[in-house]
Design a protein around this motif. Structure first.
Motif, PDB file in Angstrom:
ATOM      1  N   MET A 164       0.859  -1.166  -0.097  1.00  9.61           N
ATOM      2  CA  MET A 164      -0.029  -0.058   0.028  1.00  9.61           C
ATOM      3  C   MET A 164       0.871   1.114   0.027  1.00  9.61           C
ATOM      4  O   MET A 164       1.687   1.343   0.845  1.00  9.61           O
ATOM      5  CB  MET A 164      -0.898  -0.232   1.216  1.00  9.61           C
ATOM      6  N   ASN A 165       0.692   2.254  -0.910  1.00 15.72           N
ATOM      7  CA  ASN A 165       1.088   3.502  -0.956  1.00 15.72           C
ATOM      8  C   ASN A 165       0.538   4.538  -0.295  1.00 15.72           C
ATOM      9  O   ASN A 165      -0.763   4.535  -0.241  1.00 15.72           O
ATOM     10  CB  ASN A 165       1.304   4.096  -2.458  1.00 15.72           C
ATOM     11  N   ALA A 166       1.189   5.359   0.819  1.00 18.70           N
ATOM     12  CA  ALA A 166       0.515   6.359   1.372  1.00 18.70           C
ATOM     13  C   ALA A 166       1.115   7.804   1.150  1.00 18.70           C
ATOM     14  O   ALA A 166       2.257   8.093   1.032  1.00 18.70           O
ATOM     15  CB  ALA A 166       0.741   6.144   2.890  1.00 18.70           C
ATOM     16  N   LEU A 167       0.202   8.463   0.604  1.00 22.78           N
ATOM     17  CA  LEU A 167       0.404  10.003   0.555  1.00 22.78           C
ATOM     18  C   LEU A 167      -0.054  10.816   1.624  1.00 22.78           C
ATOM     19  O   LEU A 167      -1.313  11.004   1.918  1.00 22.78           O
ATOM     20  CB  LEU A 167      -0.385  10.358  -0.926  1.00 22.78           C
ATOM     21  N   ILE A 168       0.622  11.573   2.219  1.00 20.80           N
ATOM     22  CA  ILE A 168       0.529  12.604   3.519  1.00 20.80           C
ATOM     23  C   ILE A 168       0.414  13.834   2.808  1.00 20.80           C
ATOM     24  O   ILE A 168       1.538  14.503   2.325  1.00 20.80           O
ATOM     25  CB  ILE A 168       1.336  12.271   4.515  1.00 20.80           C
ATOM     26  N   ILE A 169      -0.695  14.520   2.801  1.00 18.36           N
ATOM     27  CA  ILE A 169      -0.766  16.165   2.379  1.00 18.36           C
ATOM     28  C   ILE A 169      -0.904  16.904   3.747  1.00 18.36           C
ATOM     29  O   ILE A 169      -1.947  16.742   4.333  1.00 18.36           O
ATOM     30  CB  ILE A 169      -2.174  16.247   1.499  1.00 18.36           C
ATOM     31  N   TYR A 170       0.210  17.656   4.114  1.00 19.47           N
ATOM     32  CA  TYR A 170       0.174  18.202   5.285  1.00 19.47           C
ATOM     33  C   TYR A 170       0.257  19.634   4.879  1.00 19.47           C
ATOM     34  O   TYR A 170       0.493  20.195   4.059  1.00 19.47           O
ATOM     35  CB  TYR A 170       1.529  18.126   5.802  1.00 19.47           C
ATOM     36  N   THR A 171      -1.085  20.346   5.729  1.00 21.35           N
ATOM     37  CA  THR A 171      -1.353  21.742   5.330  1.00 21.35           C
ATOM     38  C   THR A 171      -1.315  22.583   6.634  1.00 21.35           C
ATOM     39  O   THR A 171      -2.397  22.888   7.162  1.00 21.35           O
ATOM     40  CB  THR A 171      -2.824  21.821   4.723  1.00 21.35           C
ATOM     41  N   TYR A 172      -0.079  23.045   7.211  1.00 20.48           N
ATOM     42  CA  TYR A 172       0.035  23.997   8.147  1.00 20.48           C
ATOM     43  C   TYR A 172       1.276  24.683   8.097  1.00 20.48           C
ATOM     44  O   TYR A 172       2.220  23.878   7.797  1.00 20.48           O
ATOM     45  CB  TYR A 172      -0.110  23.093   9.504  1.00 20.48           C
ATOM     46  N   PRO A 173       1.357  26.027   8.346  1.00 22.54           N
ATOM     47  CA  PRO A 173       2.531  26.759   7.918  1.00 22.54           C
ATOM     48  C   PRO A 173       3.711  26.469   9.175  1.00 22.54           C
ATOM     49  O   PRO A 173       4.758  27.068   8.967  1.00 22.54           O
ATOM     50  CB  PRO A 173       2.011  28.108   7.955  1.00 22.54           C
ATOM     51  N   ASN A 174       3.603  25.911  10.154  1.00 25.46           N
ATOM     52  CA  ASN A 174       4.544  26.040  11.394  1.00 25.46           C
ATOM     53  C   ASN A 174       4.797  24.434  11.570  1.00 25.46           C
ATOM     54  O   ASN A 174       4.065  23.638  11.982  1.00 25.46           O
ATOM     55  CB  ASN A 174       3.664  26.593  12.648  1.00 25.46           C
ATOM     56  N   HIS A 175       6.147  24.479  11.715  1.00 23.24           N
ATOM     57  CA  HIS A 175       6.708  23.119  11.873  1.00 23.24           C
ATOM     58  C   HIS A 175       6.927  22.862  13.168  1.00 23.24           C
ATOM     59  O   HIS A 175       7.407  21.716  13.792  1.00 23.24           O
ATOM     60  CB  HIS A 175       8.003  22.644  11.160  1.00 23.24           C
ATOM     61  N   GLN A 176       6.778  23.821  14.355  1.00 23.86           N
ATOM     62  CA  GLN A 176       6.655  23.734  15.776  1.00 23.86           C
ATOM     63  C   GLN A 176       5.488  23.667  16.227  1.00 23.86           C
ATOM     64  O   GLN A 176       5.074  24.186  17.311  1.00 23.86           O
ATOM     65  CB  GLN A 176       7.382  24.836  16.340  1.00 23.86           C
ATOM     66  N   SER A 177       4.300  23.042  15.503  1.00 26.37           N
ATOM     67  CA  SER A 177       2.834  23.068  16.070  1.00 26.37           C
ATOM     68  C   SER A 177       2.551  21.644  16.272  1.00 26.37           C
ATOM     69  O   SER A 177       3.319  20.656  15.961  1.00 26.37           O
ATOM     70  CB  SER A 177       2.324  23.512  14.822  1.00 26.37           C
ATOM     71  N   LEU A 178       1.367  21.393  16.988  1.00 29.96           N
ATOM     72  CA  LEU A 178       0.434  20.138  17.167  1.00 29.96           C
ATOM     73  C   LEU A 178       0.262  19.584  15.738  1.00 29.96           C
ATOM     74  O   LEU A 178       0.467  18.312  15.696  1.00 29.96           O
ATOM     75  CB  LEU A 178      -0.546  20.423  17.811  1.00 29.96           C
TER      76      LEU A 178
END
Length: 195
Positions: free
Chosen positions: A1-15
């Protein structure tokens, strides 16, 4: 199974980024998942604006060369995972702009005779992980489940994706928000999910 994760948040020090890390970790520990790709829409500087003129028409969006690599990712993926906050009762404009451009006619669906189109993304599954400041039941009780209806019924079912799971996490800015417990729940799910 191939997993594509689409991340949408501008802060990498976030929850939200912590959720991304837990999803990746769970996928890496899952023997059913063979490959993982992460698309960080902000880091990618994805342009969410729809631009149409004489040379760029809406009906040709499914073959826009600037979107080709994103179409290839969606075609490749068996499981598509979205991580995003709920702002004003819906996903961020960045993610909606991605959806507007990628889930286009003749790529994600094809018009046919009758009421509904033919979904062209059949066989895939989706997981939506969303965070919000308000209480977990806020979208259900105050907005009549608008977020889930938008994502599942108006988008994913329309393009042929029937298996859709939601993790809607509320109270995420509260000290009593049980953030660590929710992170572990997501990690456990992706470590064990088989389809």
């Amino acid at each position: 199974m191939n997993a594509l994760i689409i991340y949408t948040y501008p802060n990498h020090q976030s929850l939200n980024y912590a959720f991304l890390q837990k999803v990746v970790q769970g996928c890496q520990e899952n023997p059913a998942i063979t490959e993982i790709q992460v698309l960080d829409l902000y880091e990618e500087q994805f342009d969410p604006r729809l631009i149409f003129h004489e040379q760029k028409r809406r009906r040709d969006m499914y073959r826009d060369p600037q979107l080709e690599k994103y179409r290839e990712q969606l075609t490749w993926a068996d499981k598509i995972i979205f991580i995003y906050p709920i702002w004003w009762g819906r996903p961020p404009a960045m993610l909606l702009g991605y959806i507007d451009q990628l889930f286009a006619a003749n790529f994600a669906y094809r018009d046919k005779k009758g009421l509904l189109p033919e979904g062209l993304l059949k066989g895939k599954s989706v997981v939506c992980i969303s965070t919000m400041k308000g209480p977990t039941n806020y979208p259900l009780l105050w907005l009549h489940n608008a977020h889930k209806i938008l994502m599942k019924r108006a988008l994913f079912n329309f393009v042929g994706i029937k298996r859709v799971k939601f993790f809607e996490f509320g109270n995420m800015e509260s000290k009593k928000g049980k953030q660590q417990k929710k992170l572990e729940r997501v990690h456990r799910y992706f470590r064990e999910v088989m389809s």
